[in-house]
Design an enzyme around this catalytic site. Structure first.
Site, PDB file in Angstrom:
ATOM      1  N   GLY A 132     100.756  96.433  67.826  1.00  0.00           N
ATOM      2  CA  GLY A 132     101.771  97.455  67.600  1.00  0.00           C
ATOM      3  C   GLY A 132     101.603  98.778  68.319  1.00  0.00           C
TER       4      GLY A 132
ATOM      5  N   ASP B 127     100.186 102.165  65.105  1.00  0.00           N
ATOM      6  CA  ASP B 127     101.647 102.304  65.163  1.00  0.00           C
ATOM      7  C   ASP B 127     102.173 102.864  63.844  1.00  0.00           C
ATOM      8  OD1 ASP B 127     100.991 100.004  63.738  1.00  0.00           O
ATOM      9  OD2 ASP B 127     102.425  98.707  64.754  1.00  0.00           O
TER      10      ASP B 127
ATOM     11  N   ASP C 191     100.915 101.851  56.506  1.00  0.00           N
ATOM     12  CA  ASP C 191     101.764 101.390  55.416  1.00  0.00           C
ATOM     13  C   ASP C 191     100.922 101.408  54.130  1.00  0.00           C
ATOM     14  OD1 ASP C 191     104.097 100.088  54.391  1.00  0.00           O
ATOM     15  OD2 ASP C 191     103.156  98.162  54.672  1.00  0.00           O
TER      16      ASP C 191
ATOM     17  N   LYS D  58     104.366 105.287  56.173  1.00  0.00           N
ATOM     18  CA  LYS D  58     105.281 104.964  55.073  1.00  0.00           C
ATOM     19  C   LYS D  58     104.574 105.342  53.781  1.00  0.00           C
ATOM     20  CE  LYS D  58     107.027 100.724  56.435  1.00  0.00           C
ATOM     21  NZ  LYS D  58     107.239  99.292  56.128  1.00  0.00           N
TER      22      LYS D  58
ATOM     23  N   PHE E 253     111.708  98.352  56.690  1.00  0.00           N
ATOM     24  CA  PHE E 253     110.900  97.661  57.686  1.00  0.00           C
ATOM     25  C   PHE E 253     111.382  98.085  59.060  1.00  0.00           C
ATOM     26  CE2 PHE E 253     108.774  94.518  60.164  1.00  0.00           C
ATOM     27  CZ  PHE E 253     107.561  94.439  59.503  1.00  0.00           C
ATOM     28  N   VAL E 254     110.516  98.791  59.789  1.00  0.00           N
ATOM     29  CA  VAL E 254     110.918  99.382  61.068  1.00  0.00           C
ATOM     30  C   VAL E 254     110.425  98.559  62.256  1.00  0.00           C
ATOM     31  CG1 VAL E 254     111.143 101.723  60.157  1.00  0.00           C
ATOM     32  CG2 VAL E 254     108.944 100.977  61.032  1.00  0.00           C
TER      33      VAL E 254
ATOM     34  N   ARG F  89     109.764  94.388  69.843  1.00  0.00           N
ATOM     35  CA  ARG F  89     108.755  95.364  70.288  1.00  0.00           C
ATOM     36  C   ARG F  89     109.257  96.202  71.459  1.00  0.00           C
ATOM     37  NH1 ARG F  89     103.876  94.321  67.738  1.00  0.00           N
ATOM     38  NH2 ARG F  89     103.371  92.145  67.350  1.00  0.00           N
TER      39      ARG F  89
HETATM   40  P1  IMP Z   1      98.821  98.448  56.425  1.00  0.00           P
HETATM   41  O1  IMP Z   1      97.485  97.782  56.532  1.00  0.00           O
HETATM   42  O2  IMP Z   1      99.603  97.965  55.233  1.00  0.00           O
HETATM   43  O3  IMP Z   1      98.774  99.947  56.500  1.00  0.00           O
HETATM   44  O4  IMP Z   1      99.689  97.905  57.595  1.00  0.00           O
HETATM   45  C1  IMP Z   1      99.514  98.317  58.817  1.00  0.00           C
HETATM   46  C2  IMP Z   1     100.109  97.394  59.839  1.00  0.00           C
HETATM   47  O5  IMP Z   1     101.199  96.591  59.350  1.00  0.00           O
HETATM   48  C3  IMP Z   1     100.713  98.265  60.893  1.00  0.00           C
HETATM   49  O6  IMP Z   1      99.762  98.631  61.845  1.00  0.00           O
HETATM   50  C4  IMP Z   1     101.817  97.401  61.435  1.00  0.00           C
HETATM   51  O7  IMP Z   1     101.323  96.584  62.448  1.00  0.00           O
HETATM   52  C5  IMP Z   1     102.264  96.573  60.263  1.00  0.00           C
HETATM   53  N1  IMP Z   1     103.450  97.174  59.629  1.00  0.00           N
HETATM   54  C6  IMP Z   1     103.524  97.866  58.475  1.00  0.00           C
HETATM   55  N2  IMP Z   1     104.768  98.268  58.200  1.00  0.00           N
HETATM   56  C7  IMP Z   1     105.514  97.840  59.239  1.00  0.00           C
HETATM   57  C8  IMP Z   1     106.915  97.969  59.565  1.00  0.00           C
HETATM   58  O8  IMP Z   1     107.746  98.565  58.861  1.00  0.00           O
HETATM   59  N3  IMP Z   1     107.288  97.399  60.741  1.00  0.00           N
HETATM   60  C9  IMP Z   1     106.438  96.734  61.567  1.00  0.00           C
HETATM   61  N4  IMP Z   1     105.131  96.597  61.304  1.00  0.00           N
HETATM   62  C10 IMP Z   1     104.684  97.141  60.148  1.00  0.00           C
HETATM   63 MG    MG Z   2      99.478  97.361  63.493  1.00  0.00          MG
END
Ligand code: IMP
Ligand code: MG
Length: 175
Positions: A40, A100, A103, A131, A152-153, A165
């Site tokens: 990402g 990127d 979340d 987020k 979801f972006v 992408r």
């Molecule tokens: P986390 O471990 O839940 O913080 O997720 C992080 C990873 O999930 C990010 O680096 C993204 O690759 C993916 N991700 C989380 N939310 C989104 C979204 O809304 N769109 C696309 N990828 C996402």
């Molecule tokens: Mg990622």
């Protein structure tokens, strides 16, 4: 499928330039190591570093916790060579994780804990998007592009099932 715009190409461009300026100021006369999380972060990283006015080293690491639109809650993949290589690359260095989007925070937190074992001089986090509503692990984001709502972006490096992408803006998937 038409992807509605959340952040336009020009809005992103201006913000990325600002972040780069801030990092260049904070790391003046230093040479930080940027560690991008694949896939990402590749477009964000490319634009960010081209706006810096300092020397940098670049590395990438593959890591993910995602399945479709939901966080799987655990890290699915981790490939970065051996931890020994890690030490060689990071020990005593100023390190910046480039992601990127943050979340739940699980991925970045996992990586930060791994990288700390290599004894960097400093470790900071730079993310294009956050987020906050979805956060499970409290995490300090030192350089943040934008906070986004709980949608979801996609685009500008971010995907949904491997697609979108290449969009030059950030859009969202309609439910
Ligand atoms: P986390 O471990 O839940 O913080 O997720 C992080 C990873 O999930 C990010 O680096 C993204 O690759 C993916 N991700 C989380 N939310 C989104 C979204 O809304 N769109 C696309 N990828 C996402
Ligand atoms: Mg990622």
């Amino acid at each position: 499928m038409k992807i509605p715009v959340l952040l336009s190409k020009s809005v992103i461009k201006i913000r990325v330039k600002k972040l780069a300026r801030q990092i260049s100021r904070d790391y003046r006369n230093k040479k930080p190591v940027f560690i991008g999380i694949l896939n990402g972060s590749f477009i964000f990283m490319a634009d960010l570093i081209r706006n810096l006015s300092i020397l940098v080293e670049i590395n990438f690491i593959r890591l993910s916790s995602y399945k479709g639109k939901q966080s799987s809650g655990k890290i699915l993949g981790f490939s970065c060579g051996r931890e020994k290589d890690f030490k060689r690359i990071l020990q005593g260095k100023d390190v910046i994780i480039v992601d990127d989007i943050i979340d739940t925070g699980l991925t970045t937190d996992f990586l930060a804990r791994k990288l700390k074992k290599a004894s960097p001089k400093s470790l900071k986090v730079c993310a294009l998007l956050s987020k906050p509503e979805k956060r499970i692990i409290p995490l300090k984001i030192d350089y943040l592009g934008f906070s986004v709502p709980n949608k979801f972006v996609v685009g500008y490096g971010l995907d949904y099932k491997g697609n979108y992408r290449q969009l030059n803006y950030i859009g969202y998937i309609r439910k």
